[in-house]
Motif scaffolding. Structure first.
Motif, short mmCIF file in Angstrom:
data_model
loop_
_atom_site.label_atom_id
_atom_site.label_comp_id
_atom_site.label_asym_id
_atom_site.label_seq_id
_atom_site.Cartn_x
_atom_site.Cartn_y
_atom_site.Cartn_z
N HIS A 136 2.61 23.35 37.41
CA HIS A 136 1.20 23.40 37.06
C HIS A 136 0.43 24.08 38.18
N ILE A 137 -0.72 24.65 37.84
CA ILE A 137 -1.57 25.31 38.83
C ILE A 137 -2.67 24.35 39.25
N TYR A 138 -2.60 23.93 40.51
CA TYR A 138 -3.58 23.03 41.08
C TYR A 138 -4.58 23.86 41.87
N SER A 139 -5.87 23.66 41.63
CA SER A 139 -6.85 24.54 42.26
C SER A 139 -8.12 23.81 42.65
N ALA A 140 -8.82 24.43 43.59
CA ALA A 140 -10.14 23.96 44.01
C ALA A 140 -11.07 25.15 44.10
N GLU A 141 -12.24 25.04 43.52
CA GLU A 141 -13.32 26.01 43.66
C GLU A 141 -14.34 25.39 44.61
N TRP A 142 -14.51 26.02 45.75
CA TRP A 142 -15.36 25.46 46.80
C TRP A 142 -16.49 26.45 47.09
N THR A 143 -17.71 26.03 46.85
CA THR A 143 -18.89 26.83 47.13
C THR A 143 -19.82 26.01 48.04
N PRO A 144 -20.89 26.60 48.52
CA PRO A 144 -21.81 25.80 49.34
C PRO A 144 -22.43 24.63 48.59
N GLU A 145 -22.46 24.68 47.26
CA GLU A 145 -23.14 23.65 46.48
C GLU A 145 -22.23 22.61 45.86
N ARG A 146 -20.91 22.94 45.72
CA ARG A 146 -20.04 22.01 45.00
C ARG A 146 -18.58 22.33 45.27
N ILE A 147 -17.73 21.35 44.97
CA ILE A 147 -16.29 21.55 44.96
C ILE A 147 -15.79 21.07 43.60
N ILE A 148 -15.05 21.94 42.92
CA ILE A 148 -14.52 21.63 41.59
C ILE A 148 -13.00 21.61 41.68
N ILE A 149 -12.39 20.51 41.27
CA ILE A 149 -10.94 20.35 41.26
C ILE A 149 -10.43 20.55 39.84
N SER A 150 -9.37 21.37 39.70
CA SER A 150 -8.86 21.71 38.38
C SER A 150 -7.34 21.67 38.34
N ILE A 151 -6.81 21.59 37.12
CA ILE A 151 -5.39 21.78 36.88
C ILE A 151 -5.24 22.71 35.69
N ASP A 152 -4.46 23.76 35.88
CA ASP A 152 -4.23 24.77 34.84
C ASP A 152 -5.55 25.30 34.27
N ALA A 204 2.81 24.53 41.46
CA ALA A 204 3.84 23.65 42.01
C ALA A 204 4.41 22.71 40.96
N LYS A 205 5.62 22.23 41.25
CA LYS A 205 6.24 21.15 40.49
C LYS A 205 6.54 20.03 41.48
N ILE A 206 6.20 18.81 41.12
CA ILE A 206 6.27 17.70 42.07
C ILE A 206 7.37 16.73 41.67
N PRO A 207 7.86 15.93 42.62
CA PRO A 207 8.97 15.01 42.34
C PRO A 207 8.52 13.82 41.52
N ALA A 208 9.53 13.09 40.99
CA ALA A 208 9.23 11.98 40.08
C ALA A 208 9.61 10.63 40.64
N ALA A 209 10.30 10.54 41.75
CA ALA A 209 10.86 9.27 42.20
C ALA A 209 9.81 8.31 42.73
N ARG A 210 10.02 7.03 42.51
CA ARG A 210 9.16 6.00 43.07
C ARG A 210 9.24 6.05 44.60
N GLY A 211 8.08 6.09 45.21
CA GLY A 211 8.01 6.18 46.67
C GLY A 211 7.62 7.56 47.17
N THR A 212 7.66 8.58 46.32
CA THR A 212 7.24 9.91 46.75
C THR A 212 5.73 10.03 46.71
N TRP A 213 5.20 10.89 47.60
CA TRP A 213 3.74 11.06 47.72
C TRP A 213 3.48 12.52 48.11
N PRO A 214 3.63 13.46 47.18
CA PRO A 214 3.35 14.87 47.48
C PRO A 214 1.85 15.15 47.48
N ALA A 215 1.46 16.15 48.26
CA ALA A 215 0.03 16.47 48.33
C ALA A 215 -0.17 17.94 48.63
#
Length: 258
Positions: A178-194, A104-115
């Motif tokens: 950028h590629i935003y990702s989460a690896e979710w297993t029974p033991e952990r969650i790992i948050i990554s970018i690219d 995804a590519k996210i906006p730049a303006a003040r007041g935006t809140w992408p998720a």
């Protein structure tokens, strides 16, 4: 309508791409409204004192040029001073564990809140934050170079200021995909970018559901909020609208039993 994908997780001792198989995706290759077999819409003014009214109009969410566009406009509707969209895969794609990738590519303006985030299918029965929440990517426009990844639970949440989260400096967050990702297993969650991990959240042996409610199906949410308790802390640049969040693809992988 395609069958609901509801797959359980199995123990995973190491993160290895070859262990995973693509089980659900949207490449956004058909122009027009988002695929109703994969996405539903939230509607109205929903949470966090945000200023947008969420719609299902093509003006606010559409596929064009091979990408999903979620676009916020400065316009009054049903008590909101902006319109935008919030898409989710509930009823179309729900998973327990896996690797979740959103380019995804996210906006730049003040007041935006992408998720880019996830909620459990039992949220109607188990109230937030006890139900759990996985935030794969959050960004607030007044802090343009910072990307956040966060978990919320009964024990760890932003109301108590105990949320488990990390952030990373990304100078091109609003100018490049950028590629935003989460690896979710029974033991952990790992948050990554690219492919770079910047947040690892481990389950402890002593954890109860109050600390670790991540053993049940969750669904994906893509939204662009305006203002609100966090996004609006430094105001909204009304003159900067419309603003858009663009998504090149969404892909969900799960470990396959050997």
């Amino acid at each position: 309508m395609r069958p609901l994908i509801l797959l359980a997780c199995t123990a995973l001792s190491a993160i290895a791409s070859e262990d995973y198989k693509l089980v659900w995706s949207d490449e956004f290759d058909k122009a027009g409204p988002p695929d109703p077999a994969k996405w539903g819409f939230e509607k109205g003014m929903l949470r966090n004192n945000e200023k947008q009214f969420y719609t299902d109009r093509i003006r606010n969410a559409r596929v064009e040029d091979g990408k999903l566009v979620i676009e916020a406009h400065k316009e009054v509707m049903e008590g909101g001073s902006f319109t935008s969209a919030s898409l989710n895969s509930r009823g179309h794609g729900e998973w327990t564990c896996g690797r979740f990738e959103v380019k995804a590519k996210i906006p730049a303006a003040r007041g935006t809140w992408p998720a880019i985030w996830m909620l459990p299918t039992d949220i109607g029965k188990v109230a937030w934050p006890k139900c759990g929440e996985i935030d794969i990517m959050e960004h607030v426009g007044y802090d343009p170079d910072i990307i956040h990844g966060t978990l919320h639970t009964e024990a760890y949440n932003h109301i108590k200021h105990t949320q488990r989260g990390e952030k990373i400096n990304v100078p091109t967050a609003t100018t490049e995909f950028h590629i935003y990702s989460a690896e979710w297993t029974p033991e952990r969650i790992i948050i990554s970018i690219d492919g770079k991990a910047y947040g690892t959240f481990e389950k402890k042996q002593s954890d109860t559901v109050d600390q670790w409610p991540f053993d049940k199906p969750f669904y994906l949410i893509l939204n662009l909020a305006i203002g609100g308790d966090w996004g609006g802390q430094k105001g909204i640049d009304d003159a900067a609208f419309p603003q858009r969040m663009e998504v090149d693809y969404v892909r969900v992988y799960q470990q396959q039993k050997k």
